[in-house]
Design a protein around this motif. Structure first.
Motif, PDB file in Angstrom:
ATOM      1  N   VAL A  45       2.424  -3.975   8.104  1.00  0.00           N
ATOM      2  CA  VAL A  45       3.748  -3.563   8.565  1.00  0.00           C
ATOM      3  C   VAL A  45       4.033  -2.240   7.874  1.00  0.00           C
ATOM      4  O   VAL A  45       3.929  -2.142   6.642  1.00  0.00           O
ATOM      5  N   ASN A  46       4.369  -1.209   8.646  1.00  0.00           N
ATOM      6  CA  ASN A  46       4.691   0.107   8.095  1.00  0.00           C
ATOM      7  C   ASN A  46       6.205   0.295   8.008  1.00  0.00           C
ATOM      8  O   ASN A  46       6.943  -0.210   8.861  1.00  0.00           O
ATOM      9  N   ASN A  53       0.900  -1.151   0.000  1.00  0.00           N
ATOM     10  CA  ASN A  53       0.000   0.000   0.000  1.00  0.00           C
ATOM     11  C   ASN A  53       0.938   1.201   0.000  1.00  0.00           C
ATOM     12  O   ASN A  53       1.678   1.410   0.956  1.00  0.00           O
ATOM     13  N   LEU A  54       0.907   1.960  -1.097  1.00  0.00           N
ATOM     14  CA  LEU A  54       1.858   3.061  -1.288  1.00  0.00           C
ATOM     15  C   LEU A  54       1.207   4.431  -1.113  1.00  0.00           C
ATOM     16  O   LEU A  54       1.777   5.436  -1.502  1.00  0.00           O
ATOM     17  N   LYS A  55       0.034   4.484  -0.533  1.00  0.00           N
ATOM     18  CA  LYS A  55      -0.728   5.734  -0.457  1.00  0.00           C
ATOM     19  C   LYS A  55      -0.389   6.627   0.729  1.00  0.00           C
ATOM     20  O   LYS A  55      -0.848   7.750   0.798  1.00  0.00           O
ATOM     21  N   PHE A 106       5.404   7.319   4.497  1.00  0.00           N
ATOM     22  CA  PHE A 106       5.562   5.906   4.812  1.00  0.00           C
ATOM     23  C   PHE A 106       4.900   5.082   3.708  1.00  0.00           C
ATOM     24  O   PHE A 106       4.203   5.602   2.861  1.00  0.00           O
ATOM     25  N   PHE A 107       5.152   3.787   3.739  1.00  0.00           N
ATOM     26  CA  PHE A 107       4.402   2.834   2.930  1.00  0.00           C
ATOM     27  C   PHE A 107       4.192   1.618   3.803  1.00  0.00           C
ATOM     28  O   PHE A 107       4.796   1.489   4.867  1.00  0.00           O
ATOM     29  N   LEU A 153       6.287  -7.510  14.829  1.00  0.00           N
ATOM     30  CA  LEU A 153       6.266  -6.658  13.634  1.00  0.00           C
ATOM     31  C   LEU A 153       4.858  -6.419  13.103  1.00  0.00           C
ATOM     32  O   LEU A 153       4.544  -5.317  12.648  1.00  0.00           O
ATOM     33  N   LEU A 154       4.013  -7.437  13.165  1.00  0.00           N
ATOM     34  CA  LEU A 154       2.689  -7.345  12.549  1.00  0.00           C
ATOM     35  C   LEU A 154       1.715  -6.542  13.408  1.00  0.00           C
ATOM     36  O   LEU A 154       1.656  -6.691  14.618  1.00  0.00           O
ATOM     37  N   GLU A 155       0.959  -5.701  12.734  1.00  0.00           N
ATOM     38  CA  GLU A 155      -0.137  -4.958  13.338  1.00  0.00           C
ATOM     39  C   GLU A 155      -1.411  -5.645  12.846  1.00  0.00           C
ATOM     40  O   GLU A 155      -1.833  -5.431  11.709  1.00  0.00           O
TER      41      GLU A 155
END
Length: 142
Positions: free
Chosen positions: A114-115, A70-72, A76-77, A103-105
């Motif tokens: 993951v950001n 997700n690059l929006k 950050f991505f 690491l995982l949200e």
């Protein structure tokens, strides 16, 4: 020849060709970091292939999407870990596995994020990311 004829004559791009074209045209302040994370994912398992989904690179195992960029975001991505389009009839309340890396949200039991914010962040998360990718594939691929 008009545009419509040219489109029909142009062959359909393979998944990796779609991603190469997408990345060549990508204008994102974290493009270098996105490329690095992409390499980490592709080198995590020889079965991983890629294509474009949700207007970003997405990674498949056995033709099922499992991880998608997700690059929006601004500054950050993120990576979205998911189980593809098929809904699992067994809906559990708890996450698919215990993420010992932290690491995982978790968004739902079968979807996590993951950001990444910069080069140092990618470097700091690299080993944990490799671990999570391996576990995600192990759990979600039949």
């Amino acid at each position: 020849m008009n545009n419509e004829s040219e489109k029909r004559m142009k062959k359909k791009l393979t998944g990796p060709e779609q991603v190469a074209e997408f990345m060549a045209k990508l204008d994102h302040p974290l493009k270098e970091e996105i490329e690095e994370v992409r390499k980490i994912i592709l080198n995590s398992d020889t079965r991983i292939t890629e294509h474009i989904k949700w207007n970003a690179p997405s990674f498949l195992i056995e033709n099922d999407d499992r991880i998608t960029f997700n690059l929006k975001g601004k500054g950050f991505f993120r990576l979205i870990f998911h189980c593809g389009a098929k809904k699992n009839p067994e809906t559990k309340k708890e996450p698919l596995f215990v993420d010992h890396t932290g690491l995982l949200e978790w968004q739902t039991n079968d979807r996590a994020l993951v950001n990444f914010s910069n080069k140092n962040d990618v470097k700091a998360k690299e080993e944990r990311l490799r671990t999570v990718i391996g576990e995600w594939i192990r759990i979600t691929v039949n």
